[in-house]
Structures are given as structure tokens and as C-alpha cells.
Design a protein around this motif. Sequence first.
Motif, PDB file in Angstrom:
ATOM      1  N   ARG A  91      -2.572  -4.896   8.687  1.00 55.21           N
ATOM      2  CA  ARG A  91      -2.011  -4.015   7.882  1.00 55.21           C
ATOM      3  C   ARG A  91      -0.658  -3.540   8.683  1.00 55.21           C
ATOM      4  O   ARG A  91      -0.892  -3.675   9.713  1.00 55.21           O
ATOM      5  CB  ARG A  91      -2.779  -2.746   7.527  1.00 55.21           C
ATOM      6  CG  ARG A  91      -3.791  -2.793   6.344  1.00 55.21           C
ATOM      7  CD  ARG A  91      -4.588  -1.431   6.408  1.00 55.21           C
ATOM      8  NE  ARG A  91      -5.596  -1.754   5.024  1.00 55.21           N
ATOM      9  CZ  ARG A  91      -5.385  -1.075   4.066  1.00 55.21           C
ATOM     10  NH1 ARG A  91      -4.089  -0.651   3.777  1.00 55.21           N
ATOM     11  NH2 ARG A  91      -6.123  -1.094   2.877  1.00 55.21           N
ATOM     12  N   THR A 131       0.846  -1.264   0.245  1.00 56.23           N
ATOM     13  CA  THR A 131       0.003  -0.005   0.083  1.00 56.23           C
ATOM     14  C   THR A 131       0.946   1.287   0.059  1.00 56.23           C
ATOM     15  O   THR A 131       2.074   0.933   0.196  1.00 56.23           O
ATOM     16  CB  THR A 131      -0.833   0.052   1.229  1.00 56.23           C
ATOM     17  OG1 THR A 131      -0.043   0.210   2.240  1.00 56.23           O
ATOM     18  CG2 THR A 131      -1.639  -1.278   1.196  1.00 56.23           C
ATOM     19  N   GLU A 156      -0.607  -4.779   3.464  1.00 53.41           N
ATOM     20  CA  GLU A 156      -1.683  -5.500   3.810  1.00 53.41           C
ATOM     21  C   GLU A 156      -1.419  -6.993   3.582  1.00 53.41           C
ATOM     22  O   GLU A 156      -1.240  -7.329   2.368  1.00 53.41           O
ATOM     23  CB  GLU A 156      -2.987  -5.134   3.118  1.00 53.41           C
ATOM     24  CG  GLU A 156      -4.220  -5.700   3.553  1.00 53.41           C
ATOM     25  CD  GLU A 156      -5.361  -5.014   2.842  1.00 53.41           C
ATOM     26  OE1 GLU A 156      -6.465  -5.570   2.845  1.00 53.41           O
ATOM     27  OE2 GLU A 156      -5.167  -3.982   2.252  1.00 53.41           O
ATOM     28  N   THR A 165      -3.023 -10.956   3.691  1.00 53.66           N
ATOM     29  CA  THR A 165      -4.456 -11.655   4.076  1.00 53.66           C
ATOM     30  C   THR A 165      -3.920 -13.134   3.991  1.00 53.66           C
ATOM     31  O   THR A 165      -3.411 -13.447   2.733  1.00 53.66           O
ATOM     32  CB  THR A 165      -5.375 -11.412   3.172  1.00 53.66           C
ATOM     33  OG1 THR A 165      -5.886  -9.970   3.403  1.00 53.66           O
ATOM     34  CG2 THR A 165      -6.633 -12.015   3.519  1.00 53.66           C
ATOM     35  N   THR A 184      -6.582 -11.078   8.358  1.00 49.33           N
ATOM     36  CA  THR A 184      -5.834  -9.957   7.429  1.00 49.33           C
ATOM     37  C   THR A 184      -5.628  -9.012   8.651  1.00 49.33           C
ATOM     38  O   THR A 184      -6.282  -8.717   9.541  1.00 49.33           O
ATOM     39  CB  THR A 184      -6.478  -9.487   6.705  1.00 49.33           C
ATOM     40  OG1 THR A 184      -5.944  -8.402   5.717  1.00 49.33           O
ATOM     41  CG2 THR A 184      -8.155  -8.617   7.098  1.00 49.33           C
TER      42      THR A 184
END
Length: 283
Positions: free
Chosen positions: A187, A156, A161, A163, A185
Amino acid sequence: MMNLQHDQSGRPEPFAGEDPLSPYTQALREHFPSREEILREAKQQTRRQRRFKKTAGVVASCLALALSWYIDPVLQRESMQTAVGQQATYHLKDGSEVTLNTNSLLIVEQHLYSRQLRLPQGEALFRVQHGWRPFTVYAYQTTIRDIGTVFNVRNTAHGAEVTVIEGLVEVITGTAKQVLSHHQTLRSEAGALSAIRHISAESATAWQQGRLMFDAQPLSAVVAELQRYHAGQIQITDSHVGQYQLSGEYDIHGIDALIDVLPEILPVRVERHADQSVVIRHH
């Protein structure tokens, strides 16, 4: 009367057949090693040298192995890239599979003792073929170590991020560490990790099916996602407009159609320009 003859040194004459040096033999033995002692010492010295060479060889091999583990040189490097709006799947030489999303760049490095992949931009889904070499992904100052899984990584604007679809991964930054399991998930940003969120497998892999899914997402977040698939700049002129929420499932390959239909869903006006840029204003 007869007198015995002596030499001038006072030592008696040797008898017939006697070794003239025999009187000195014992004295010589006390000061010099015998032939047997010399041979014995030579054999011992040879054995010591062999043991030393063997030990030195083992030590050198251990040092070389330790050094190679520390250095872990790159054996092969290759780059994979997709253009804006493009998706592609690649099969790595170790049997793993990588699917790149739009506008993504992945650098794959095969090291002597590890597999290291760098994601400077974009998004990728990894299906790892397990082996004795660790599988590690780096994205925006974040390290993702595979523990046995299928996982998605997105670089990002401020972090990464991550998952997990199946299995486990370990996410590491300079100050934090967290293990993620399937359908979880989080960040990373500025070295910190967010709280873990649960996500459905369908949502996590929607982009691979050519779909975009929004659930009451602010229009600003929706536009940021659409921008990844659109060559021209998309701009929202009013922060108030950016707070409008959008829900639904849309075709990744129909981004322009979604932009055109926005005025029918939200109180906005869409302006298109010759350079493919788009401006979204309040209606």
C-alpha cells in the motif's frame, strides 16, 4: 635624324594588332578575381549552403523529436465507469484488457509515446498487452509502471493498493520506489510505501470471481469493503463492535444477505431504514 613619337602620358604606342589593354591585364588580375576563380567560389558557396541546410534540417528534426518526446501529446482519451455493485471488462485498442470493480472510474489516455491510465476511484485489474509504448497507471499520487505483468490497483481512501498477479511492476511515490513481483502486494499512503506482503492468487482475484474473502478481519474493515458494493450507508455505532472479527467467503452479489446474517455470526443487531441505510449495533 628621326624622333620616336610618344603620347602625352609617356606610354608607348601599341604595335599594330596588339590589345590596347594588354599592358593593364596583369594589374587587373592582381586586383580582381578571374572568371574561373568566381565560378570556383560560387560552387564552393553552393556546397556550403547545401551542407548548412542539411545540418539545419537534421538539427531541426532532432529538436522536433526531442520536443515531441518531452510533450508526449494525448492522441485519444476515453472514460470507463461502473456503478455501485457493477463489474465490467473492457478491451483497450492496444490489445490490453481492464476489468473494473464496483463504483470505479478509469480514464484511458493514448499518448504519442506512452499509454497512461488514471484511476481516480475504485479498483481495476490490468492485463497488459506489451508494446513499445510504456503502460502506466496513476492512482492517488501513486505511479504504477508495468514491466510485464497482470496486476490489480485499488484507489483507497488514503493511497493505493497494488497487487501483482503475474510478472513485475514498479510502484513509485514522491519519496519511495519499489518493484513488486507475482503474488506480492503493498500500500501507498502519504508518499510512503508499506512493507511487501505475499498474497495468494486466489485472494488477489477473488472479486473477479464474485467472491469476498475475509480471514479474521475486523468488522470495521469488513463493513468498509461491503460499503463499496452497497448503495445505502452502512454504519457501526460502537467502536467495540468494529473490533469483532469475521472470517469466511461470501458472494459479492449477496451483500444484503450477509448483512442480515451478521447477528447469527456476531453479537450484533442490524437495523435497516427506508433510505437503504444500515445501522449495526451491539446486541
